[in-house]
Write a protein that holds these residues in place. Sequence first.
Motif, PDB file in Angstrom:
ATOM      1  N   ARG A  36       0.852  -1.192   0.000  1.00 34.57           N
ATOM      2  CA  ARG A  36       0.000   0.000   0.000  1.00 34.57           C
ATOM      3  C   ARG A  36       0.882   1.235   0.000  1.00 34.57           C
ATOM      4  O   ARG A  36       2.002   1.209   0.502  1.00 34.57           O
ATOM      5  N   SER A  37       0.356   2.323  -0.536  1.00 30.91           N
ATOM      6  CA  SER A  37       1.104   3.585  -0.516  1.00 30.91           C
ATOM      7  C   SER A  37       0.163   4.746  -0.265  1.00 30.91           C
ATOM      8  O   SER A  37      -1.034   4.659  -0.514  1.00 30.91           O
ATOM      9  N   SER A  38       0.741   5.818   0.227  1.00 31.53           N
ATOM     10  CA  SER A  38       0.021   7.065   0.424  1.00 31.53           C
ATOM     11  C   SER A  38       0.980   8.169   0.012  1.00 31.53           C
ATOM     12  O   SER A  38       2.132   8.199   0.462  1.00 31.53           O
ATOM     13  N   THR A  39       0.523   9.078  -0.846  1.00 34.18           N
ATOM     14  CA  THR A  39       1.399  10.109  -1.400  1.00 34.18           C
ATOM     15  C   THR A  39       0.895  11.498  -1.054  1.00 34.18           C
ATOM     16  O   THR A  39      -0.305  11.760  -1.096  1.00 34.18           O
ATOM     17  N   ALA A  40       1.826  12.372  -0.712  1.00 33.04           N
ATOM     18  CA  ALA A  40       1.515  13.782  -0.451  1.00 33.04           C
ATOM     19  C   ALA A  40       2.399  14.633  -1.354  1.00 33.04           C
ATOM     20  O   ALA A  40       3.614  14.446  -1.388  1.00 33.04           O
ATOM     21  N   ILE A  41       1.769  15.557  -2.084  1.00 33.52           N
ATOM     22  CA  ILE A  41       2.511  16.453  -2.979  1.00 33.52           C
ATOM     23  C   ILE A  41       2.972  17.673  -2.186  1.00 33.52           C
ATOM     24  O   ILE A  41       2.217  18.257  -1.417  1.00 33.52           O
ATOM     25  N   VAL A  42       4.211  18.054  -2.398  1.00 36.51           N
ATOM     26  CA  VAL A  42       4.776  19.230  -1.741  1.00 36.51           C
ATOM     27  C   VAL A  42       4.252  20.476  -2.449  1.00 36.51           C
ATOM     28  O   VAL A  42       4.370  20.598  -3.668  1.00 36.51           O
ATOM     29  N   LEU A  43       3.681  21.401  -1.678  1.00 37.70           N
ATOM     30  CA  LEU A  43       3.191  22.654  -2.244  1.00 37.70           C
ATOM     31  C   LEU A  43       4.255  23.743  -2.191  1.00 37.70           C
ATOM     32  O   LEU A  43       4.382  24.549  -3.107  1.00 37.70           O
ATOM     33  N   GLU A  44       4.999  23.786  -1.095  1.00 37.99           N
ATOM     34  CA  GLU A  44       6.000  24.826  -0.888  1.00 37.99           C
ATOM     35  C   GLU A  44       7.067  24.266   0.043  1.00 37.99           C
ATOM     36  O   GLU A  44       6.797  23.360   0.832  1.00 37.99           O
ATOM     37  N   ASN A  45       8.257  24.803  -0.034  1.00 34.58           N
ATOM     38  CA  ASN A  45       9.364  24.368   0.815  1.00 34.58           C
ATOM     39  C   ASN A  45       9.934  25.589   1.543  1.00 34.58           C
ATOM     40  O   ASN A  45      11.003  26.084   1.202  1.00 34.58           O
ATOM     41  N   PRO A  46       9.204  26.102   2.568  1.00 43.19           N
ATOM     42  CA  PRO A  46       9.631  27.342   3.221  1.00 43.19           C
ATOM     43  C   PRO A  46      10.929  27.212   4.024  1.00 43.19           C
ATOM     44  O   PRO A  46      11.607  28.201   4.254  1.00 43.19           O
ATOM     45  N   VAL A  47      11.289  25.999   4.447  1.00 34.29           N
ATOM     46  CA  VAL A  47      12.576  25.771   5.113  1.00 34.29           C
ATOM     47  C   VAL A  47      13.261  24.651   4.346  1.00 34.29           C
ATOM     48  O   VAL A  47      13.095  23.477   4.648  1.00 34.29           O
ATOM     49  N   PRO A  48      14.027  24.994   3.308  1.00 35.13           N
ATOM     50  CA  PRO A  48      14.709  23.946   2.541  1.00 35.13           C
ATOM     51  C   PRO A  48      15.743  23.231   3.405  1.00 35.13           C
ATOM     52  O   PRO A  48      16.128  23.732   4.465  1.00 35.13           O
ATOM     53  N   TYR A  49      16.166  22.064   2.937  1.00 31.23           N
ATOM     54  CA  TYR A  49      17.155  21.295   3.689  1.00 31.23           C
ATOM     55  C   TYR A  49      18.285  22.212   4.106  1.00 31.23           C
ATOM     56  O   TYR A  49      18.828  22.959   3.303  1.00 31.23           O
ATOM     57  N   ARG A  50      18.592  22.159   5.381  1.00 29.04           N
ATOM     58  CA  ARG A  50      19.653  23.001   5.914  1.00 29.04           C
ATOM     59  C   ARG A  50      20.373  22.219   6.990  1.00 29.04           C
ATOM     60  O   ARG A  50      19.790  21.359   7.648  1.00 29.04           O
ATOM     61  N   ILE A  51      21.619  22.531   7.200  1.00 25.83           N
ATOM     62  CA  ILE A  51      22.393  21.845   8.200  1.00 25.83           C
ATOM     63  C   ILE A  51      23.168  22.820   9.080  1.00 25.83           C
ATOM     64  O   ILE A  51      23.528  22.492  10.214  1.00 25.83           O
ATOM     65  N   LEU A  52      23.410  24.038   8.607  1.00 23.26           N
ATOM     66  CA  LEU A  52      24.268  24.957   9.348  1.00 23.26           C
ATOM     67  C   LEU A  52      23.757  25.318  10.747  1.00 23.26           C
ATOM     68  O   LEU A  52      24.572  25.400  11.677  1.00 23.26           O
ATOM     69  N   PRO A  53      22.450  25.511  10.982  1.00 14.67           N
ATOM     70  CA  PRO A  53      22.018  25.768  12.358  1.00 14.67           C
ATOM     71  C   PRO A  53      22.376  24.599  13.298  1.00 14.67           C
ATOM     72  O   PRO A  53      22.770  24.809  14.445  1.00 14.67           O
ATOM     73  N   LEU A  54      22.276  23.382  12.792  1.00 16.02           N
ATOM     74  CA  LEU A  54      22.620  22.216  13.593  1.00 16.02           C
ATOM     75  C   LEU A  54      24.133  22.143  13.819  1.00 16.02           C
ATOM     76  O   LEU A  54      24.586  21.809  14.916  1.00 16.02           O
ATOM     77  N   VAL A  55      24.908  22.466  12.784  1.00 17.58           N
ATOM     78  CA  VAL A  55      26.361  22.497  12.918  1.00 17.58           C
ATOM     79  C   VAL A  55      26.755  23.516  13.974  1.00 17.58           C
ATOM     80  O   VAL A  55      27.594  23.247  14.852  1.00 17.58           O
ATOM     81  N   ASP A  56      26.143  24.706  13.910  1.00 15.60           N
ATOM     82  CA  ASP A  56      26.451  25.752  14.899  1.00 15.60           C
ATOM     83  C   ASP A  56      26.146  25.278  16.313  1.00 15.60           C
ATOM     84  O   ASP A  56      26.922  25.495  17.227  1.00 15.60           O
ATOM     85  N   GLN A  57      25.005  24.611  16.491  1.00 16.20           N
ATOM     86  CA  GLN A  57      24.634  24.115  17.809  1.00 16.20           C
ATOM     87  C   GLN A  57      25.611  23.048  18.279  1.00 16.20           C
ATOM     88  O   GLN A  57      26.057  23.060  19.423  1.00 16.20           O
ATOM     89  N   ALA A  58      25.942  22.096  17.406  1.00 15.75           N
ATOM     90  CA  ALA A  58      26.856  21.022  17.779  1.00 15.75           C
ATOM     91  C   ALA A  58      28.246  21.551  18.104  1.00 15.75           C
ATOM     92  O   ALA A  58      28.898  21.074  19.029  1.00 15.75           O
ATOM     93  N   ALA A  59      28.690  22.552  17.358  1.00 17.54           N
ATOM     94  CA  ALA A  59      30.025  23.126  17.577  1.00 17.54           C
ATOM     95  C   ALA A  59      30.090  23.907  18.890  1.00 17.54           C
ATOM     96  O   ALA A  59      31.157  24.031  19.480  1.00 17.54           O
ATOM     97  N   ALA A  60      28.938  24.401  19.346  1.00 16.12           N
ATOM     98  CA  ALA A  60      28.890  25.183  20.575  1.00 16.12           C
ATOM     99  C   ALA A  60      28.812  24.311  21.831  1.00 16.12           C
ATOM    100  O   ALA A  60      29.057  24.768  22.924  1.00 16.12           O
ATOM    101  N   GLU A  61      28.448  23.051  21.639  1.00 22.56           N
ATOM    102  CA  GLU A  61      28.278  22.135  22.796  1.00 22.56           C
ATOM    103  C   GLU A  61      29.615  21.671  23.331  1.00 22.56           C
ATOM    104  O   GLU A  61      30.572  21.533  22.679  1.00 22.56           O
TER     105      GLU A  61
END
Length: 183
Positions: A158-183
């Motif tokens: 079985r499958s269920s599909t959802a179409i993306v309408l908008e991507n207001p926060v595209p894939y990002r990693i730098l906020p996580l890098v900043d947090q990890a580097a500060a720990e």
Amino acid sequence: MPPTHSPSSPDSPNPAAPHGSSIVGSTNDTIDALDGRLIRLLAEEPRIGVLECSRRLQVARGTVQARLDRLQAKGVIGGFGPEVDPAAIGYPVTAFATLEISQGQGTDVRAHLASVPEVLELHTITGIGDMMVRIVARSNADLQRVIDRVVGFDGIVRSSTAIVLENPVPYRILPLVDQAAAE
């Protein structure tokens, strides 16, 4: 940089957790502040050379090279390839499909999905469904063709599909890098 995941390693913060993850409250031994600054610099200017990185970070060239080698060996940095926008190459429609699979068919389903070029990512998941795939298509009509190809395999129940309408926060990693580097 797209993410790459590797199994846990003995030097991970929590050997039972995936590489790079940690238990709340534990210390981060994966990256430090200099690593964070280096990753940010490379993310902002991916074509920058090691010598220029060392100049901007005000550390020795050998330090930058050693840090890059260590970050790659630990799986923190997974690659230096170009980021390609599917829409820019003719695939403007993005969707997520949750798939339920037959017991014991995981390996075969994975191989099937890996053979579909429009499948950009595959994740095994908990909850409703067994797998989640991110797929792209040339149009909504083409999306039907892609979905038919994805689910046209006996191991998928079985499958269920959802179409993306908008991507207001595209894939990002730098906020996580900043947090990890500060720990």
